[in-house]
Enzyme design. Structure first.
Site, PDB file in Angstrom:
ATOM      1  N   LYS A 185      -9.023  -5.382  11.782  1.00  0.00           N
ATOM      2  CA  LYS A 185      -7.807  -4.789  12.339  1.00  0.00           C
ATOM      3  C   LYS A 185      -7.477  -5.386  13.710  1.00  0.00           C
ATOM      4  CE  LYS A 185      -6.495  -1.863   9.108  1.00  0.00           C
ATOM      5  NZ  LYS A 185      -5.215  -2.062   8.401  1.00  0.00           N
ATOM      6  N   TYR A 225     -14.415  -3.417   9.711  1.00  0.00           N
ATOM      7  CA  TYR A 225     -13.044  -2.880   9.689  1.00  0.00           C
ATOM      8  C   TYR A 225     -12.346  -3.081  11.041  1.00  0.00           C
ATOM      9  CZ  TYR A 225      -9.342   0.676   9.155  1.00  0.00           C
ATOM     10  OH  TYR A 225      -8.131   1.339   9.100  1.00  0.00           O
ATOM     11  N   SER A 280      -5.269  -0.227  13.466  1.00  0.00           N
ATOM     12  CA  SER A 280      -6.059   1.005  13.588  1.00  0.00           C
ATOM     13  C   SER A 280      -6.598   1.092  14.998  1.00  0.00           C
ATOM     14  CB  SER A 280      -7.224   0.977  12.589  1.00  0.00           C
ATOM     15  OG  SER A 280      -8.136   2.012  12.873  1.00  0.00           O
ATOM     16  N   GLY A 298       0.820  -1.220   0.000  1.00  0.00           N
ATOM     17  CA  GLY A 298       0.000   0.000   0.000  1.00  0.00           C
ATOM     18  C   GLY A 298       0.846   1.258   0.000  1.00  0.00           C
TER      19      GLY A 298
END
Lengths: 248, 78
Positions: free
Chosen positions: A162, A158, A145, A14
């Site tokens: 994470k 999400y 995160s 990324g």
């Protein structure tokens, strides 16, 4: 000032923009050779990385694969391993975000988020580990995160993905500690990237709740990633480091 | 050095054991062949024969004998 990653090589997923791009620059600035990974090939990214390479005098190689496609992940790993260039540092940064309430989150969405945020990095790490074990010391850094640590509404997919990556970080650190491979995670708070999904009003609320009164910049995260990649953190492993300006 | 000697050497060096321990050796039956030792072993075999072993085969490589079968898939004759 000495370049603290001189002679080392890192793989960063990324790396096209945001946190990954900032980490790539921080590492290059400190003498680290790079494999920079992105999902799609385009000239702008190649040009950007070429300029970074020339600016800091380090080798930077681009590689393209989709974290949702196991065959592409394997091919990418083969290319990296086949180069025989040591892999001292792996940064699992590529991620997909999602904000939707639990009842509005389809199983397809959940699986897609897990593919990119957990299964992909898991496999990629498994494949590259054999090269990292040949190094005298190595560092794996997973970008998780604060959503995986805090219970925020709308983050069931999400945050769960994470959280899984954060748990994986700690488990792997326990398995690899004696082999001098450190495994840590950085949990960014709200950071100014293209993945930011908050509107202005929500951002104002987040800033108001932050001890530092600002949202993070990719370079703020890159600083911590530089520390965790370097020998300065040689006794740091199994840690999930919040980099969020202290949200109260 | 023959391929079998290379194969044996990979086991001995990766796991820190002697040749007499190889026959019948299975994963997790000695302290040296734990999950970390397994990755060292994979790396040693890959280096010895300049191959890259697939993830599924890494998991299947559960014994000294099984490993011989698996690396035949990579055109390595022992």
């Amino acid at each position: 000032m000495s370049r603290i990653l001189e002679g080392k090589n890192a793989v960063i997923t990324g790396a096209r923009q945001g946190i990954g791009r900032a980490i790539a620059e921080a590492y290059a600035e400190n003498g680290c050779g790079l494999w920079v990974c992105s999902r799609t090939d385009d000239e702008a990214f190649r040009k950007d990385m070429k300029e970074l390479s020339e600016k800091y005098g380090v080798d930077i190689r681009t590689i393209f694969f989709d974290m949702m496609k196991e065959d592409e992940i394997k091919s990418a790993a083969k290319e990296i391993l086949g180069s025989k260039i040591p892999v001292d540092i792996l940064v699992n940064n590529a991620g997909a975000t999602c904000r939707s309430l639990f009842q509005m989150t389809s199983m397809k969405t959940l699986r897609d988020v897990f593919e990119v945020d957990f299964f992909g990095p898991y496999l990629f790490t498994q494949l590259l580990l054999r090269a990292m074990m040949k190094c005298s010391s190595a560092s794996i850094i997973n970008i998780v995160s604060t959503a995986g640590l805090d219970a925020n509404a709308g983050r069931s997919a999400y945050g769960s993905a994470k959280a899984a990556l954060a748990c994986f970080t700690r488990v792997l650190s326990a398995e690899l500690g004696t082999k001098n491979i450190r495994v840590n995670a950085i949990a960014p708070g709200v950071t100014q990237t293209s993945l930011l999904t908050y509107d202005e009003e929500q951002l104002a609320e987040i800033v108001a709740d932050s001890a530092q009164g600002v949202i993070g910049q990719p370079e703020d995260i890159a600083g911590s990633a530089l520390f965790l990649a370097s020998d300065s953190s040689s006794f740091v492993t199994g840690q999930i480091i919040r980099v969020d300006g202290f949200v109260l | 050095m023959t391929n079998l000697e290379k194969y044996n050497k990979a086991f001995m060096e990766a796991l820190g054991i002697t040749e007499d321990k190889l026959a019948g050796l299975e994963y997790n039956t000695i302290p040296e062949w734990d999950s970390v030792g397994h990755m060292q072993l994979i790396a040693a075999i890959e280096d010895a024969f300049d191959i890259m072993i697939d993830t599924d085969d890494i998991i299947d490589l559960s014994s000294y004998e099984k490993g011989k079968e698996l690396i035949a898939k990579y055109e390595v004759e022992l």
